[in-house]
Design a protein around this motif. Structure first.
Motif, PDB file in Angstrom:
ATOM      1  N   ASN A 217       1.026  -1.045  -0.076  1.00  0.00           N
ATOM      2  CA  ASN A 217      -0.008  -0.001   0.159  1.00  0.00           C
ATOM      3  C   ASN A 217       0.735   1.331   0.043  1.00  0.00           C
ATOM      4  OD1 ASN A 217       0.772  -0.165   2.809  1.00  0.00           O
ATOM      5  ND2 ASN A 217      -1.263   0.422   3.558  1.00  0.00           N
TER       6      ASN A 217
ATOM      7  N   THR B 123      11.654  -2.793   7.155  1.00  0.00           N
ATOM      8  CA  THR B 123      11.058  -2.234   8.390  1.00  0.00           C
ATOM      9  C   THR B 123      10.946  -2.771   9.453  1.00  0.00           C
ATOM     10  OG1 THR B 123       9.586  -1.421   6.571  1.00  0.00           O
ATOM     11  CG2 THR B 123       8.883  -1.196   8.486  1.00  0.00           C
TER      12      THR B 123
ATOM     13  N   GLY C 126      -1.213  -5.984  15.152  1.00  0.00           N
ATOM     14  CA  GLY C 126      -1.201  -6.016  13.861  1.00  0.00           C
ATOM     15  C   GLY C 126      -0.299  -7.146  13.148  1.00  0.00           C
TER      16      GLY C 126
ATOM     17  N   GLY D   6      -0.471  -9.225   9.587  1.00  0.00           N
ATOM     18  CA  GLY D   6       0.063  -8.671   8.191  1.00  0.00           C
ATOM     19  C   GLY D   6       1.508  -9.082   8.129  1.00  0.00           C
ATOM     20  N   VAL D   7       1.911  -9.080   6.777  1.00  0.00           N
ATOM     21  CA  VAL D   7       3.158  -9.425   6.310  1.00  0.00           C
ATOM     22  C   VAL D   7       4.338  -8.735   7.173  1.00  0.00           C
ATOM     23  CG1 VAL D   7       4.765  -9.264   4.449  1.00  0.00           C
ATOM     24  CG2 VAL D   7       2.131  -9.666   4.037  1.00  0.00           C
ATOM     25  N   THR D   8       3.997  -7.540   7.293  1.00  0.00           N
ATOM     26  CA  THR D   8       5.253  -6.841   8.278  1.00  0.00           C
ATOM     27  C   THR D   8       5.086  -7.259   9.920  1.00  0.00           C
ATOM     28  OG1 THR D   8       5.202  -4.918   6.364  1.00  0.00           O
ATOM     29  CG2 THR D   8       6.348  -4.657   8.856  1.00  0.00           C
TER      30      THR D   8
ATOM     31  N   GLY E 116      -6.353 -11.162  14.225  1.00  0.00           N
ATOM     32  CA  GLY E 116      -7.812 -11.740  14.073  1.00  0.00           C
ATOM     33  C   GLY E 116      -7.826 -13.208  14.142  1.00  0.00           C
TER      34      GLY E 116
ATOM     35  N   SER F  70      -5.749 -15.404  11.649  1.00  0.00           N
ATOM     36  CA  SER F  70      -4.129 -15.209  11.571  1.00  0.00           C
ATOM     37  C   SER F  70      -3.659 -15.922  12.730  1.00  0.00           C
ATOM     38  CB  SER F  70      -3.741 -13.896  11.437  1.00  0.00           C
ATOM     39  OG  SER F  70      -4.233 -13.335  10.143  1.00  0.00           O
TER      40      SER F  70
ATOM     41  N   TYR G 208      -7.686  -8.586  18.562  1.00  0.00           N
ATOM     42  CA  TYR G 208      -7.824  -7.414  18.373  1.00  0.00           C
ATOM     43  C   TYR G 208      -9.347  -6.304  18.271  1.00  0.00           C
ATOM     44  CZ  TYR G 208      -7.596  -7.414  13.181  1.00  0.00           C
ATOM     45  OH  TYR G 208      -8.034  -7.599  12.021  1.00  0.00           O
TER      46      TYR G 208
ATOM     47  N   ALA H 184       1.717  -2.008  13.794  1.00  0.00           N
ATOM     48  CA  ALA H 184       1.793  -2.209  12.443  1.00  0.00           C
ATOM     49  C   ALA H 184       0.075  -2.413  11.776  1.00  0.00           C
ATOM     50  CB  ALA H 184       2.327  -3.348  11.930  1.00  0.00           C
ATOM     51  N   ALA H 185      -0.591  -1.916  12.734  1.00  0.00           N
ATOM     52  CA  ALA H 185      -2.227  -1.724  12.344  1.00  0.00           C
ATOM     53  C   ALA H 185      -2.421  -0.157  12.125  1.00  0.00           C
ATOM     54  CB  ALA H 185      -3.210  -2.029  13.668  1.00  0.00           C
TER      55      ALA H 185
ATOM     56  N   ILE I 278       4.610   2.238  12.541  1.00  0.00           N
ATOM     57  CA  ILE I 278       5.017   2.068  11.190  1.00  0.00           C
ATOM     58  C   ILE I 278       3.692   2.559  10.347  1.00  0.00           C
ATOM     59  CG2 ILE I 278       6.616   0.330  11.422  1.00  0.00           C
ATOM     60  CD1 ILE I 278       4.655  -1.420   9.833  1.00  0.00           C
TER      61      ILE I 278
ATOM     62  N   VAL J  36       8.169   5.476  12.642  1.00  0.00           N
ATOM     63  CA  VAL J  36       9.368   4.752  11.842  1.00  0.00           C
ATOM     64  C   VAL J  36       9.098   4.386  10.120  1.00  0.00           C
ATOM     65  CG1 VAL J  36      10.975   2.771  11.402  1.00  0.00           C
ATOM     66  CG2 VAL J  36      10.200   3.288  13.817  1.00  0.00           C
ATOM     67  N   TYR J  37      10.085   5.021   9.277  1.00  0.00           N
ATOM     68  CA  TYR J  37       9.643   4.688   7.759  1.00  0.00           C
ATOM     69  C   TYR J  37      10.925   4.010   7.273  1.00  0.00           C
ATOM     70  CZ  TYR J  37       6.106   8.132   8.720  1.00  0.00           C
ATOM     71  OH  TYR J  37       5.027   8.783   9.176  1.00  0.00           O
ATOM     72  N   VAL J  38      10.631   3.206   6.620  1.00  0.00           N
ATOM     73  CA  VAL J  38      11.614   2.113   6.038  1.00  0.00           C
ATOM     74  C   VAL J  38      12.835   2.789   5.320  1.00  0.00           C
ATOM     75  CG1 VAL J  38      10.775   1.601   3.706  1.00  0.00           C
ATOM     76  CG2 VAL J  38      12.115  -0.146   4.717  1.00  0.00           C
TER      77      VAL J  38
HETATM   78  N1  LIG Z   1       6.509   2.929   7.746  1.00  0.00           N
HETATM   79  C1  LIG Z   1       7.009   2.022   6.870  1.00  0.00           C
HETATM   80  O1  LIG Z   1       8.138   2.112   6.370  1.00  0.00           O
HETATM   81  C2  LIG Z   1       6.063   0.728   6.373  1.00  0.00           C
HETATM   82  C3  LIG Z   1       6.740  -0.183   6.114  1.00  0.00           C
HETATM   83  C4  LIG Z   1       5.931  -1.591   5.824  1.00  0.00           C
HETATM   84  C5  LIG Z   1       4.676  -1.346   5.818  1.00  0.00           C
HETATM   85  N2  LIG Z   1       4.124  -0.274   6.605  1.00  0.00           N
HETATM   86  C6  LIG Z   1       2.482  -0.316   6.933  1.00  0.00           C
HETATM   87  O2  LIG Z   1       2.189  -1.133   8.039  1.00  0.00           O
HETATM   88  C7  LIG Z   1       0.884  -1.495   7.695  1.00  0.00           C
HETATM   89  C8  LIG Z   1       0.968  -2.953   8.002  1.00  0.00           C
HETATM   90  O3  LIG Z   1       1.794  -3.583   6.830  1.00  0.00           O
HETATM   91  P1  LIG Z   1       1.639  -5.054   6.519  1.00  0.00           P
HETATM   92  O4  LIG Z   1       2.704  -5.188   5.434  1.00  0.00           O
HETATM   93  O5  LIG Z   1       1.886  -5.862   7.734  1.00  0.00           O
HETATM   94  O6  LIG Z   1       0.123  -5.022   5.696  1.00  0.00           O
HETATM   95  P2  LIG Z   1      -0.767  -6.125   5.402  1.00  0.00           P
HETATM   96  O7  LIG Z   1      -0.260  -7.261   5.240  1.00  0.00           O
HETATM   97  O8  LIG Z   1      -1.731  -5.869   4.299  1.00  0.00           O
HETATM   98  O9  LIG Z   1      -1.635  -6.416   6.803  1.00  0.00           O
HETATM   99  C9  LIG Z   1      -2.913  -6.676   6.639  1.00  0.00           C
HETATM  100  C10 LIG Z   1      -3.441  -7.510   8.075  1.00  0.00           C
HETATM  101  O10 LIG Z   1      -3.322  -6.725   9.015  1.00  0.00           O
HETATM  102  C11 LIG Z   1      -4.181  -6.846   9.996  1.00  0.00           C
HETATM  103  N3  LIG Z   1      -5.085  -5.795  10.419  1.00  0.00           N
HETATM  104  C12 LIG Z   1      -5.676  -4.964   9.799  1.00  0.00           C
HETATM  105  N4  LIG Z   1      -6.349  -3.990  10.408  1.00  0.00           N
HETATM  106  C13 LIG Z   1      -6.148  -4.285  11.743  1.00  0.00           C
HETATM  107  C14 LIG Z   1      -6.271  -3.699  13.104  1.00  0.00           C
HETATM  108  N5  LIG Z   1      -7.064  -2.329  13.385  1.00  0.00           N
HETATM  109  N6  LIG Z   1      -5.862  -4.045  14.136  1.00  0.00           N
HETATM  110  C15 LIG Z   1      -4.808  -5.280  14.178  1.00  0.00           C
HETATM  111  N7  LIG Z   1      -4.620  -5.932  12.996  1.00  0.00           N
HETATM  112  C16 LIG Z   1      -5.041  -5.511  11.759  1.00  0.00           C
HETATM  113  C17 LIG Z   1      -5.209  -7.923   9.367  1.00  0.00           C
HETATM  114  O11 LIG Z   1      -4.753  -9.157  10.009  1.00  0.00           O
HETATM  115  P3  LIG Z   1      -5.800 -10.149  10.728  1.00  0.00           P
HETATM  116  O12 LIG Z   1      -5.737 -11.364   9.675  1.00  0.00           O
HETATM  117  O13 LIG Z   1      -5.047 -10.644  11.915  1.00  0.00           O
HETATM  118  O14 LIG Z   1      -7.034  -9.588  10.970  1.00  0.00           O
HETATM  119  C18 LIG Z   1      -4.805  -7.914   7.971  1.00  0.00           C
HETATM  120  O15 LIG Z   1      -4.766  -9.108   7.388  1.00  0.00           O
HETATM  121  C19 LIG Z   1       0.403  -1.086   6.347  1.00  0.00           C
HETATM  122  O16 LIG Z   1      -0.117   0.140   6.830  1.00  0.00           O
HETATM  123  C20 LIG Z   1       1.788  -0.606   5.680  1.00  0.00           C
HETATM  124  O17 LIG Z   1       1.570   0.568   4.949  1.00  0.00           O
HETATM  125  C21 LIG Z   1       4.655   0.951   6.807  1.00  0.00           C
END
Ligand SMILES: NC(=O)c1ccc[n+]([C@@H]2O[C@H](COP(=O)([O-])OP(=O)(O)OC[C@H]3O[C@@H](n4cnc5c(N)ncnc54)[C@H](OP(=O)(O)O)[C@@H]3O)[C@@H](O)[C@H]2O)c1
Length: 308
Positions: A40, A129, A150, A153-155, A175, A178, A193, A217-218, A238, A254-256
Motif C-alpha cells: 500500500n 522495516t 497487527g 499482516g506481512v510486516t 484476528g 491469523s 484485536y 503495524a495496524a 509504522i 518509523v519509515y523504512v
Molecule cells: N512505515 C513504513 O516504512 C512501513 C513499511 C511497511 C509497512 N508499513 C505499513 O504497515 C501496515 C501493515 O503492513 P503489512 O505489510 O503488515 O500489511 P498487510 O499485510 O496488508 O496487513 C494486513 C493485515 O493487518 C491486520 N489488521 C488490519 N487491521 C487491523 C487492526 N485494526 N488491528 C490489528 N490488525 C489489523 C489484518 O490481520 P488479521 O488477519 O489478524 O485480521 C490484515 O490481514 C500497512 O499500513 C503498511 O503501509 C509501513
C-alpha cells in the motif's frame, strides 16, 4: 520498454511505454526483474505522498527480485547471472514494476536458493522495516515483553518472527484467521484485536505492568497500543499515527530506509526458513492496477506481487 506505472502524479496505474534503461554508472547493476513487490506504500508514491526519486512518467515499485545482467565498472561483488533482491531507493532510473531495473550494487542481497522469486520480491520492504523497528528504534532485548499490534499482516508477522529470534517474549494481536500462524511465528500470547479491551489483556499477561516495548503495524492502531505499554516504555508505529507521549513512554514513527548490509543479514534467516513471506496474490504486469488495489485493501492474506 513496457512498464506498469503512472504518466503523471495521481494518474491511474497502467501499462505505459517508457525509455529503455540508460548506460550504467560505475556503482550500478542492471537487473532482469523476475518479480516485484506491491504494497500500500506504492499508493503513497502514486499520489505523490512519498518521493522515491523517480518523476512520472515512470514505473512504480520499490522492491524487486531478479537476475543481474550487467554490472558497472566499479562493481566487484556482483556478476551477471547472480540472483538478488533489493529495495533500491532512491530510485536511480525507474521503479521495479518493469522488465529491467537499474539498482545501486550496494543495495543488493543474494536471493536464497530455496526461496521463490515472488517471496524474495516481497521481502525487502517489510523485512527492513521490521528490523529497523526492533534494532534501531526499540532496541528490543532478550527476555523483555514486546507487543506486536497487527501481527496478522506481512510486516507484523516479520516483527513477531524477528523479535522471537532475538529472545523477546512476544505478545501479538491478530484476528481469528491469523491466530495460528502468528503463534507459529513465535508469539507466546495472541490476543484478538476485535475485543476493544485487548490492551487490558496485554496488561493481564504482563503482571499488570504492560509491555516494555510495542511495535504497531495496524493502521490507526498506535493510540490503542500505547495503552498496553508499561510506564517509561517504548512505542514505535509504522503507520504514521504516533500518539502524544504519556507516562514517560517514548513514541517513534518509523519509515523504512534502504540498507544493503541489513538486507544481506536478513537474507540468512530468510534462506533457512526462520523468516518467511506468505504470498497472498500474484499478478502479471498488465494487472498492476488490480494488484495495487488489493494491496491497498489489505485483504490478500499475504504479500501481493507482480511476476514478469
Ligand atoms: N512505515 C513504513 O516504512 C512501513 C513499511 C511497511 C509497512 N508499513 C505499513 O504497515 C501496515 C501493515 O503492513 P503489512 O505489510 O503488515 O500489511 P498487510 O499485510 O496488508 O496487513 C494486513 C493485515 O493487518 C491486520 N489488521 C488490519 N487491521 C487491523 C487492526 N485494526 N488491528 C490489528 N490488525 C489489523 C489484518 O490481520 P488479521 O488477519 O489478524 O485480521 C490484515 O490481514 C500497512 O499500513 C503498511 O503501509 C509501513
Amino acid at each position: 520498454m513496457q512498464v506498469a506505472g503512472i504518466r503523471r502524479a495521481g494518474a491511474p496505474v497502467e501499462v505505459i511505454e517508457t525509455r529503455e534503461p540508460r548506460p550504467l554508472a560505475r556503482d550500478e547493476v542492471l537487473l532482469e526483474v523476475m518479480a516485484a513487490g506491491v504494497g500500500n506504500w506504492d499508493e503513497f508514491v502514486r499520489v505523490g505522498g512519498w518521493d522515491v526519486g523517480a518523476a512520472p512518467p515512470t514505473a512504480l515499485g520499490v522492491e524487486a527480485a531478479g537476475t543481474v545482467t550487467a554490472a558497472g565498472g566499479a562493481v566487484s561483488d556482483w556478476a551477471p547471472g547472480d540472483a538478488v533482491l533489493t529495495h533500491p531507493l532512491p530510485l536511480r532510473d525507474q521503479g521495479t514494476w518493469a522488465p529491467t531495473l537499474i539498482a545501486p550494487a550496494a543495495l543488493l542481497a543474494r536471493k536464497p536458493r530455496d526461496v521463490s522469486w515472488e517471496a524474495a520480491a516481497a521481502f525487502p520492504v517489510p523485512a527492513l522495516t521490521a528490523e529497523q523497528v526492533l534494532s534501531d528504534t526499540l532496541r528490543v532485548r532478550a527476555g523483555e515483553h514486546l507487543l506486536v499490534h497487527g501481527a496478522g499482516g506481512v510486516t507484523g508477522g516479520l516483527l513477531v518472527a524477528l523479535a522471537a529470534l532475538r529472545g523477546a517474549q512476544v505478545i501479538a494481536t491478530a484476528g481469528p484467521s491469523s491466530r495460528q500462524r502468528v503463534s507459529a511465528l513465535g508469539a507466546r500470547h495472541v490476543i484478538d484485536y476485535h475485543d476493544q479491551d485487548w490492551p487490558e489483556h496485554v496488561r493481564a499477561v504482563t503482571d499488570g505492568h504492560g509491555a516494555a516495548a510495542a511495535a504497531s503495524a495496524a493502521p490507526g492502531g498506535a493510540a490503542s497500543a500505547i495503552r498496553a505499554v508499561a510506564d517509561g516504555g517504548r512505542l514505535a508505529t509504522i503507520t504514521s499515527d504516533p500518539p502524544a507521549e504519556q507516562r514517560g513512554i517514548t513514541v517513534s514513527s518509523v519509515y523504512v530506509r534502504p540498507d544493503g548490509r541489513q538486507l544481506r543479514d536478513l537474507a540468512t534467516p530468510f534462506g533457512d526458513g526462520r523468516l518467511e513471506i506468505p504470498v497472498g496474490a500474484s499478478y502479471r504486469l498488465a494487472d498492476a492496477a488490480r494488484a495495487l488495489a488489493q494491496a491497498t485493501a489489505g485483504h490478500a492474506g499475504g504479500a501481493v506481487v507482480l511476476t514478469l
